[in-house]
Design an enzyme around this catalytic site. Sequence first.
Site, PDB file in Angstrom:
ATOM      1  N   LYS A 109       0.826  -1.215   0.000  1.00 21.37           N
ATOM      2  CA  LYS A 109       0.000   0.000   0.000  1.00 21.37           C
ATOM      3  C   LYS A 109       0.857   1.260   0.000  1.00 21.37           C
ATOM      4  O   LYS A 109       2.014   1.239   0.403  1.00 21.37           O
ATOM      5  CB  LYS A 109      -0.982  -0.049   1.171  1.00 21.37           C
ATOM      6  CG  LYS A 109      -2.106  -1.049   0.859  1.00 21.37           C
ATOM      7  CD  LYS A 109      -3.228  -1.063   1.846  1.00 21.37           C
ATOM      8  CE  LYS A 109      -4.272  -2.067   1.349  1.00 21.37           C
ATOM      9  NZ  LYS A 109      -5.274  -2.384   2.368  1.00 21.37           N
ATOM     10  N   ARG A 136      -3.252 -10.306   4.768  1.00 23.45           N
ATOM     11  CA  ARG A 136      -3.677 -10.342   3.359  1.00 23.45           C
ATOM     12  C   ARG A 136      -2.535  -9.759   2.538  1.00 23.45           C
ATOM     13  O   ARG A 136      -2.239  -8.573   2.649  1.00 23.45           O
ATOM     14  CB  ARG A 136      -4.964  -9.523   3.197  1.00 23.45           C
ATOM     15  CG  ARG A 136      -5.528  -9.537   1.783  1.00 23.45           C
ATOM     16  CD  ARG A 136      -6.784  -8.670   1.699  1.00 23.45           C
ATOM     17  NE  ARG A 136      -7.336  -8.670   0.365  1.00 23.45           N
ATOM     18  CZ  ARG A 136      -6.897  -7.904  -0.631  1.00 23.45           C
ATOM     19  NH1 ARG A 136      -5.902  -7.061  -0.447  1.00 23.45           N
ATOM     20  NH2 ARG A 136      -7.466  -7.975  -1.821  1.00 23.45           N
TER      21      ARG A 136
HETATM   22  N1  HH2 Z   1      -7.202  -4.131   0.708  1.00 20.24           N
HETATM   23  C1  HH2 Z   1      -7.535  -4.160  -0.594  1.00 20.24           C
HETATM   24  C2  HH2 Z   1      -8.617  -4.915  -1.036  1.00 20.24           C
HETATM   25  N2  HH2 Z   1      -9.338  -5.674  -0.187  1.00 20.24           N
HETATM   26  N3  HH2 Z   1      -9.723  -6.477   1.999  1.00 20.24           N
HETATM   27  C3  HH2 Z   1      -9.405  -6.497   3.305  1.00 20.24           C
HETATM   28  N4  HH2 Z   1     -10.111  -7.258   4.170  1.00 20.24           N
HETATM   29  N5  HH2 Z   1      -8.372  -5.733   3.793  1.00 20.24           N
HETATM   30  C4  HH2 Z   1      -7.615  -4.953   2.993  1.00 20.24           C
HETATM   31  O1  HH2 Z   1      -6.695  -4.275   3.520  1.00 20.24           O
HETATM   32  C5  HH2 Z   1      -7.920  -4.902   1.589  1.00 20.24           C
HETATM   33  C6  HH2 Z   1      -9.010  -5.695   1.128  1.00 20.24           C
HETATM   34  C7  HH2 Z   1      -6.734  -3.344  -1.562  1.00 20.24           C
HETATM   35  O2  HH2 Z   1      -5.643  -4.081  -2.072  1.00 20.24           O
HETATM   36  P1  HH2 Z   1      -5.617  -4.812  -3.500  1.00 20.24           P
HETATM   37  O3  HH2 Z   1      -6.649  -5.874  -3.581  1.00 20.24           O
HETATM   38  O4  HH2 Z   1      -4.237  -5.291  -3.790  1.00 20.24           O
HETATM   39  O5  HH2 Z   1      -5.892  -3.646  -4.532  1.00 20.24           O
HETATM   40  P2  HH2 Z   1      -7.138  -3.224  -5.420  1.00 20.24           P
HETATM   41  O6  HH2 Z   1      -8.237  -2.820  -4.501  1.00 20.24           O
HETATM   42  O7  HH2 Z   1      -6.612  -2.090  -6.273  1.00 20.24           O
HETATM   43  O8  HH2 Z   1      -7.545  -4.425  -6.244  1.00 20.24           O
END
Ligand code: HH2
Length: 278
Positions: free
Chosen positions: A223, A256
């Site tokens: 992040k 995660r």
């Molecule tokens: N962060 C993201 C998405 N889902 N779910 C939980 N429970 N906690 C988190 O911190 C979280 C989440 C964002 O990360 P990412 O999936 O890599 O990115 P994007 O939303 O751009 O797909």
Amino acid sequence: MTRVLRFRDGDFPLDRTAIMGIVNVTPDSFSDGGRFLDPSLAVEHAIRLADEGAEILDIGGESTRPGADPVPADEEWRRVEPVLKALRPKTDARISIDTYKPEIAAKAVALGVDMVNDITGLRDERMMRIVAREHVAVVVMHMKGEPKTMQRAPTYRDVVSEVYAFLDERTGAAVAAGIPRDAIAVDPGLGFGKGPDHNGEILRRLERFRALGFPILVGASRKSFLGGVGGSPRERTEASLAAAVLAVQNGADLLRVHDVAATAKAIRVADAVARGAP
Ligand code: HH2
């Protein structure tokens, strides 16, 4: 006593930190958008993450990065359906669906998904009913605002108290709706309507969330608040590992992450030191 997270096919022990591997089936996720939009590549990636030590695979069809527009449910389903169908028979890992849309969760659960990861903390009552009825596990996450606008100068009087109060209220509502307490994990939602100082304070004071009585999931991986040491999201592996180790030290049960193999090695040390795990 060993703490557990209850899935419909049995209990998941939390005596060691567990890894949730991220599988983004999107064109635009902040760190890996477009890499796994092809369902066969997404399935291959998921299997690799399970082999590397992910015990839960989190499949998402909508980016919720800051500034992202919502994706219509039919498009989200078009992305994740072939991945869920192909992946289910290929792995014993628990599969989680990263969605806040009840219609997506219902269809995913019908395909054998074990967990719903709801970044809106079960804001939609229909989501709560699906989780209760289907006996799946759930992640209740805190987000301030909506992805489109959440990073426009978010402010808190005391970020830990506000996030705590939200998670307390939403988990209370979930239990009242019939979701068993031990099927629930909480997540303070790093980066979701939080500035770098807020994220730092949450990580520093993570222990506070233990009083909620639920396993704690932390998602710091790649992040932007880790970007202070430079580099694009895919160059934030070491910074992500530092955050993962600090999260374990301060009470996280589930992480995660994108970089599963490296995280698995790092938390083996963190678990041994922080929890006395073998
Ligand atoms: N962060 C993201 C998405 N889902 N779910 C939980 N429970 N906690 C988190 O911190 C979280 C989440 C964002 O990360 P990412 O999936 O890599 O990115 P994007 O939303 O751009 O797909």
